[in-house]
Design an enzyme around this catalytic site. Sequence first.
Site, PDB file in Angstrom:
ATOM      1  CG  ASP A 120      40.978  70.702 109.596  1.00 19.51           C
ATOM      2  OD1 ASP A 120      42.044  70.225 108.808  1.00 19.51           O
ATOM      3  OD2 ASP A 120      40.759  69.711 110.038  1.00 19.51           O
ATOM      4  NE  ARG A 180      49.800  61.856 108.071  1.00 18.29           N
ATOM      5  CZ  ARG A 180      49.090  62.836 108.370  1.00 18.29           C
ATOM      6  NH1 ARG A 180      49.845  63.615 107.566  1.00 18.29           N
ATOM      7  NH2 ARG A 180      49.356  62.724 109.512  1.00 18.29           N
ATOM      8  CG  HIS A 219      50.744  71.396 109.384  1.00 17.78           C
ATOM      9  ND1 HIS A 219      49.879  70.984 108.695  1.00 17.78           N
ATOM     10  CD2 HIS A 219      52.020  71.898 108.264  1.00 17.78           C
ATOM     11  CE1 HIS A 219      50.697  70.508 107.866  1.00 17.78           C
ATOM     12  NE2 HIS A 219      51.829  71.289 107.260  1.00 17.78           N
ATOM     13  CD  GLU A 301      50.531  70.889 113.417  1.00 17.72           C
ATOM     14  OE1 GLU A 301      50.225  71.764 113.680  1.00 17.72           O
ATOM     15  OE2 GLU A 301      50.785  70.077 113.140  1.00 17.72           O
TER      16      GLU A 301
END
Length: 485
Positions: A120, A180, A219, A301
């Site tokens: 997403d 992760r 990201h 980011e």
Amino acid sequence: MTPARLLSALFLCLSLSSLGFFTVHSTAGFVNRSFAASGRHLTEENHFQKLNNLAHGYMTNSDLEKAIKAFHGRCGRISRIYSIGKSVLGVPLWVMEISNNPGKQEAKPAFKFIGNVHGDEPVGRELLLRLANWLCDNYMKDPWATLIVDNVHLHILPSMNPDGFSLRRRGNANNIDLNRDFPDQFFQMNNDLTERQPETKAIMSWIKKIRFTASASLHGGALVANYPWDGTQDKSKSYYACPDDEAFRYMAKLYSGSHYNMSRSEEFKEGITNGAYWYPIYGGMQDWNYIYGGCFELTLEISDNKWPPANELHMIWQFNKRSMLNLVASLVKSGIHGRIFSSDCGEPLPASIAIKGINYTTKASETLADYHRLVAPGHQYEVMATMPGYKTRSTTIKMGEEAMTVDFILEPTDRFLPRQCYNSSSMKMLEVISRPYFQVALTLLLVLAFLYFLTKRKVIFRGRKSVGQRRVAAIVKRTNCVICK
């Protein structure tokens, strides 16, 4: 209270209970639970529909594959495309390599960009296609494009998580957060290879095949350049520096300072943050790259909004373009670079490079013995080259703002013993020959060869004997014939 009033109150309670007043709470609770479950379902549907609407104008997975192939079709002379594996649902993980000699091993640093780690967060996949096409259009025209194409092997993976993108969710098709899913340095997790996701396996295999100097994953959801460590030993939210903290801070500031507004962040000082200080994560790709891949990786980011409207993509690209170019170009314009050779043979040596005071080692390549070590400018470093069988060499350098070339020539530990010079393939062969299982196999092979030789010798001897006997018989026969005559 008198007995009469007590009886009246008891009668009133029983009457109200029969009318259902005391059951309203439990009934309401049941209705709320049903409504909540239905509400969650409706919320998920509404969220998916909202993201579907936002996805209008973004490339689908099919569009992305076509765009990658179209890029290579018009920029084939400075590119190649290849797949590092497939997603859970079988979507190829396409990579674009951009270089003036794509696919060839050279004494140049390699950089990789990875987008769409979280399904997403799709802005990265769009920006990486724009970066590839910009380099193609501006090679030999723009100095930045020419510098990167001529001096770096740039590898771009626009989407690590195509399944999550199509499902409009963070995790992959198995709903696993890929950031992760890597082995962790602090806790025993993700060590079972059978449980690891195919996208994760593809990245790990990729890094074993190509020696990347640095990389960045894109990201969304914030505006900051994040650097290791991403976690702490005690799971606390605190600054936890890796051995190359100074170099990572330099890289992060380079990206943030080149960005239109990242360095002006009110939340993050200078637009950068240590991952563990922001919020700790475990099993992340960033730390794994640095520890096991020898690769300095940032987590970038690049958009406060995870899924901004498609009409904002051009603006976001303009805000990030200079930062992306500067980060890749820093592999050439800064750091320590060099090659390592033997003094007696002149052959390249795959030695290790270490810097005094920094607990981190960089390995030179096996074939060309080139190394590329990122360091922060403005510091003095003692650089050491080491390899078994050779004397350690060191030199002290003062890093300015520009890159520095530091070559090493290593002498064997015993210069009076005769040495045989080997190239890299010969060294690999010697390594194989020295292994115990190879020696056992070679011994068995020699024994079998000896037995075969003995068997063949016996057969030959028998053959010779029979031939001799026939010759004697023939001579006797001729002698008899002469006597008879």
